[in-house]
Design a protein around this motif. Structure first.
Motif, PDB file in Angstrom:
ATOM      1  N   ALA A  32       0.822  -1.211   0.000  1.00 13.08           N
ATOM      2  CA  ALA A  32       0.000   0.000   0.000  1.00 13.08           C
ATOM      3  C   ALA A  32       0.858   1.262   0.000  1.00 13.08           C
ATOM      4  CB  ALA A  32      -0.922   0.006   1.215  1.00 13.08           C
ATOM      5  N   GLY A  33       2.020   1.211   0.631  1.00  9.68           N
ATOM      6  CA  GLY A  33       2.914   2.361   0.589  1.00  9.68           C
ATOM      7  C   GLY A  33       3.631   2.501  -0.738  1.00  9.68           C
ATOM      8  N   LEU A  34       3.838   1.363  -1.423  1.00 10.69           N
ATOM      9  CA  LEU A  34       4.577   1.384  -2.692  1.00 10.69           C
ATOM     10  C   LEU A  34       3.698   1.779  -3.864  1.00 10.69           C
ATOM     11  CD1 LEU A  34       7.114   0.750  -4.364  1.00 10.69           C
ATOM     12  CD2 LEU A  34       6.436  -1.653  -4.352  1.00 10.69           C
ATOM     13  N   LEU A  35       2.431   1.356  -3.869  1.00 14.65           N
ATOM     14  CA  LEU A  35       1.571   1.570  -5.032  1.00 14.65           C
ATOM     15  C   LEU A  35       1.417   3.044  -5.412  1.00 14.65           C
ATOM     16  CD1 LEU A  35      -0.262   0.344  -7.183  1.00 14.65           C
ATOM     17  CD2 LEU A  35      -2.143   0.466  -5.540  1.00 14.65           C
ATOM     18  N   PRO A  36       1.095   3.966  -4.490  1.00 15.09           N
ATOM     19  CA  PRO A  36       1.001   5.377  -4.898  1.00 15.09           C
ATOM     20  C   PRO A  36       2.307   5.930  -5.452  1.00 15.09           C
ATOM     21  CG  PRO A  36      -0.049   5.044  -2.768  1.00 15.09           C
ATOM     22  CD  PRO A  36       0.697   3.789  -3.078  1.00 15.09           C
ATOM     23  N   LEU A  85       5.680   5.249   1.887  1.00  8.69           N
ATOM     24  CA  LEU A  85       6.649   4.209   1.547  1.00  8.69           C
ATOM     25  C   LEU A  85       7.463   3.841   2.784  1.00  8.69           C
ATOM     26  CD1 LEU A  85       7.699   2.594  -0.921  1.00  8.69           C
ATOM     27  CD2 LEU A  85       9.442   4.348  -1.188  1.00  8.69           C
ATOM     28  N   THR A  86       7.496   2.551   3.127  1.00  7.74           N
ATOM     29  CA  THR A  86       8.208   2.118   4.328  1.00  7.74           C
ATOM     30  C   THR A  86       9.714   2.208   4.121  1.00  7.74           C
ATOM     31  OG1 THR A  86       8.056  -0.182   3.564  1.00  7.74           O
ATOM     32  CG2 THR A  86       6.331   0.600   5.050  1.00  7.74           C
ATOM     33  N   ASP A  87      10.430   2.337   5.230  1.00 10.30           N
ATOM     34  CA  ASP A  87      11.877   2.576   5.156  1.00 10.30           C
ATOM     35  C   ASP A  87      12.619   1.397   4.538  1.00 10.30           C
ATOM     36  OD1 ASP A  87      11.574   5.075   6.257  1.00 10.30           O
ATOM     37  OD2 ASP A  87      11.925   4.403   8.317  1.00 10.30           O
ATOM     38  N   HIS A  88      12.262   0.150   4.931  1.00  8.92           N
ATOM     39  CA  HIS A  88      13.040  -0.979   4.416  1.00  8.92           C
ATOM     40  C   HIS A  88      12.774  -1.219   2.929  1.00  8.92           C
ATOM     41  CE1 HIS A  88       9.254  -3.126   5.332  1.00  8.92           C
ATOM     42  NE2 HIS A  88       9.644  -4.000   4.428  1.00  8.92           N
ATOM     43  N   VAL A  89      11.559  -0.917   2.441  1.00 12.30           N
ATOM     44  CA  VAL A  89      11.304  -1.013   0.997  1.00 12.30           C
ATOM     45  C   VAL A  89      12.109   0.044   0.257  1.00 12.30           C
ATOM     46  CG1 VAL A  89       9.552  -0.742  -0.803  1.00 12.30           C
ATOM     47  CG2 VAL A  89       9.019  -2.025   1.271  1.00 12.30           C
ATOM     48  N   GLU A 118      19.194  -0.068  -2.949  1.00 10.42           N
ATOM     49  CA  GLU A 118      20.282  -1.030  -3.073  1.00 10.42           C
ATOM     50  C   GLU A 118      20.278  -1.711  -4.444  1.00 10.42           C
ATOM     51  OE1 GLU A 118      23.655  -3.170  -1.688  1.00 10.42           O
ATOM     52  OE2 GLU A 118      22.612  -1.426  -0.873  1.00 10.42           O
ATOM     53  N   THR A 119      19.112  -1.877  -5.037  1.00 10.29           N
ATOM     54  CA  THR A 119      18.994  -2.602  -6.303  1.00 10.29           C
ATOM     55  C   THR A 119      18.727  -1.692  -7.494  1.00 10.29           C
ATOM     56  OG1 THR A 119      16.649  -2.989  -5.797  1.00 10.29           O
ATOM     57  CG2 THR A 119      18.207  -4.717  -5.204  1.00 10.29           C
ATOM     58  N   ASP A 120      18.902  -0.388  -7.315  1.00 14.05           N
ATOM     59  CA  ASP A 120      18.708   0.591  -8.399  1.00 14.05           C
ATOM     60  C   ASP A 120      17.292   0.541  -8.984  1.00 14.05           C
ATOM     61  OD1 ASP A 120      21.230   1.487  -8.051  1.00 14.05           O
ATOM     62  OD2 ASP A 120      22.033   0.788  -9.952  1.00 14.05           O
ATOM     63  N   LEU A 121      16.312   0.458  -8.097  1.00 12.98           N
ATOM     64  CA  LEU A 121      14.912   0.500  -8.511  1.00 12.98           C
ATOM     65  C   LEU A 121      14.212   1.773  -8.053  1.00 12.98           C
ATOM     66  CD1 LEU A 121      13.742  -3.183  -7.777  1.00 12.98           C
ATOM     67  CD2 LEU A 121      14.152  -2.148 -10.014  1.00 12.98           C
ATOM     68  N   TRP A 126       3.520  -8.046  -4.996  1.00 12.01           N
ATOM     69  CA  TRP A 126       4.257  -9.055  -4.219  1.00 12.01           C
ATOM     70  C   TRP A 126       5.526  -9.469  -4.959  1.00 12.01           C
ATOM     71  CZ3 TRP A 126       5.510 -13.993  -5.808  1.00 12.01           C
ATOM     72  CH2 TRP A 126       6.105 -14.812  -4.840  1.00 12.01           C
ATOM     73  N   TRP A 127       5.404  -9.676  -6.260  1.00 11.75           N
ATOM     74  CA  TRP A 127       6.573 -10.062  -7.047  1.00 11.75           C
ATOM     75  C   TRP A 127       7.648  -8.971  -6.999  1.00 11.75           C
ATOM     76  CZ3 TRP A 127       9.129 -13.907  -9.045  1.00 11.75           C
ATOM     77  CH2 TRP A 127      10.044 -13.683 -10.070  1.00 11.75           C
ATOM     78  N   LEU A 128       7.241  -7.726  -7.165  1.00 14.20           N
ATOM     79  CA  LEU A 128       8.187  -6.619  -7.158  1.00 14.20           C
ATOM     80  C   LEU A 128       8.876  -6.502  -5.801  1.00 14.20           C
ATOM     81  CD1 LEU A 128       9.443  -4.128  -8.455  1.00 14.20           C
ATOM     82  CD2 LEU A 128       7.372  -2.856  -7.901  1.00 14.20           C
ATOM     83  N   LEU A 129       8.114  -6.594  -4.725  1.00 13.21           N
ATOM     84  CA  LEU A 129       8.690  -6.492  -3.381  1.00 13.21           C
ATOM     85  C   LEU A 129       9.604  -7.673  -3.088  1.00 13.21           C
ATOM     86  CD1 LEU A 129       5.519  -5.267  -1.475  1.00 13.21           C
ATOM     87  CD2 LEU A 129       7.619  -3.963  -1.796  1.00 13.21           C
TER      88      LEU A 129
END
Length: 458
Positions: free
Chosen positions: A176-180, A190-194, A200-203, A405-408
């Protein structure tokens, strides 16, 4: 015949001469304009105010407040770009414009909208970068609203809020934090660990409004209009309306307008397949954007966006064709070509700025690319439905759970590998990397397959 050849050569020479003259005129004009803007910043009244002195400022916000690192500022803070309206120092009121950056406690600032005027007490600080910002204002209290945002910003704020609420009802906290962020660049939840996994992965480019968002949305509109057998002119008009709505929802800041222009040009290149037209359009867009907002000249996001769009136009089609000629299917060939082209052309600038190089960036971007379009399109539909009928919006956003889910999962597993390098940052590292990338481009340049001569055995 000889006269015709000489005339053609003379025409080419005159063409080159006019191009050189045009470049010199445009370059000289930008040089004069840049010097004038720099002079205005140096002569701004806030430049004579002592650093650390307190003023009462009235500003008009030009962007949404964004969270900043707690470690850098000590406590939850936000930063927001604004235009100075006036400030009071002692009993003197000074009315002056100019771009300022406001750093403030998170409480009381998170609900403000672009276009809104607020008054607050702040300490004056010097700008961090030479980007035509006249000062950094460090607020230490809750602002007082002295004006309402424009009506269209209020509507956009309502849609963004309803969208975030529907996402939290339909998805997990991380999703839910990533979608917007993926759909309209709203990273407030957006959560801190995401965020750390994406860095870290250049996303991280996925959570900022980019030309990719615009390309996907406009492409979906045009495909829908074509499926409905609508007149192409009506389809183009519908795409234009969708572009305006997207810019309003994502906030019409310079970065969003830049993304809109870059996305439209990338879509032009993909739809027409005519790189000879798309590349001049990209150059014209760069010139126009710099003329409209000179601060983009030192904006890293602008530079990365231009480079990525140029890579999409110039490199990825040939690389995709070469891969397909060697047995790759179309979708993986296109995905790899786009990810590799963007990585190669932007890596020198990324290393010069951050000194960070991810060794799995191409693979990760290639693996997650197929789910970005479904997430963006379903998320955009959900954002529009959220302000009309919340249950239907929640149902649509439930469909984004598997691709999210796949992206995370991919970002989390890739970040756990620790496959990144820390390199020296700075201009020298960037130049060395640029030379290496140039050699790689020369080595990987697809070579035409020789055709057998007529009358010879294959």
């Amino acid at each position: 015949m000889a006269w015709g050849v000489r005339r053609a050569r003379a025409g080419r020479r005159w063409g080159v001469a006019w191009v050189v003259v045009g470049a010199l005129v445009i370059g000289g004009g930008f040089g004069v304009a840049g010097a004038w803007h720099a002079y205005r910043v140096q002569g701004h009244p806030l430049q004579v105010v002592r650093a650390g002195q307190r003023v009462v400022a009235v500003v008009e916000l030009t962007d949404d407040p964004k969270r900043v690192s707690v470690r850098a500022f000590g406590g939850p803070k936000v930063m927001v770009r604004a235009t100075l309206v006036e400030y009071r120092l002692g009993g003197r009121i000074v009315r002056a414009g100019g771009a300022v950056a406001v750093v403030a406690p998170a409480a009381g600032w998170g609900t403000l909208m672009p276009g809104q005027r607020v008054e607050f007490r702040a300490r004056v600080g010097r700008p961090w970068r030479s980007d035509l910002t006249v000062a950094v204002l460090r607020a230490d209290a809750v602002p007082v609203a002295v004006g309402d945002p424009p009506w269209w910003q209020r509507i956009a704020g309502r849609v963004r809020g309803d969208f975030a609420a529907s996402a939290h009802r339909a998805l997990s906290e991380d999703a839910a934090g990533l979608l917007p962020g993926l759909v309209i660049g709203d990273t407030s939840a957006l959560t801190d660990h995401v965020q750390e996994n994406f860095r870290e992965t250049d996303l991280t480019h996925l959570t900022a409004v980019s030309g990719a968002n615009v390309t996907i949305l406009l492409g979906a509109v045009l495909v829908s209009m074509r499926a409905l057998t609508v007149d192409p002119r009506v389809g183009a008009l519908a795409a234009g309306v969708a572009l305006v709505i997207f810019v309003i929802l994502a906030r019409p800041s310079p970065s969003v307008l830049r993304a809109a222009v870059m996305g439209a040009i990338a879509l032009l290149a993909l739809c027409t397949g005519r790189r000879k037209q798309a590349l001049p359009a990209l150059c014209a867009a760069v010139i126009g954007l710099l003329a409209w907002s000179p601060g983009l000249a030192v904006d890293i996001g602008f530079a990365l966006s231009v480079l990525a769009t140029a890579g999409l136009i110039v490199l990825s089609p040939a690389w995709s064709d070469w891969l397909r000629a060697h047995g790759w299917w179309r979708i993986p060939a296109d995905s790899f070509a786009v990810a590799a082209a963007a990585f190669v052309v932007t890596t020198p600038l990324v290393i010069a700025i951050s000194g960070h190089l991810s060794l799995v960036a191409i693979a990760v971007n290639m693996v997650v690319e197929p789910v970005i379009a479904p997430i963006t399109i379903l998320g955009a539909i959900g954002a529009l439905l959220a302000c009309v009928w919340s249950p239907l919006a929640t149902l649509v956003l439930h469909c984004t759970a598997p691709p999210l889910w796949w992206l995370l999962t991919v970002s989390d597993r890739a970040a756990a590998l620790g496959a990144s390098m820390s390199l020296p940052s700075g201009v020298r590292s960037g130049l060395i990397t640029a030379v290496i990338c140039g050699l790689v481009l020369v080595a990987l340049r697809p070579r035409p397959t020789p055709t057998p001569a007529i009358g010879t055995e294959p």
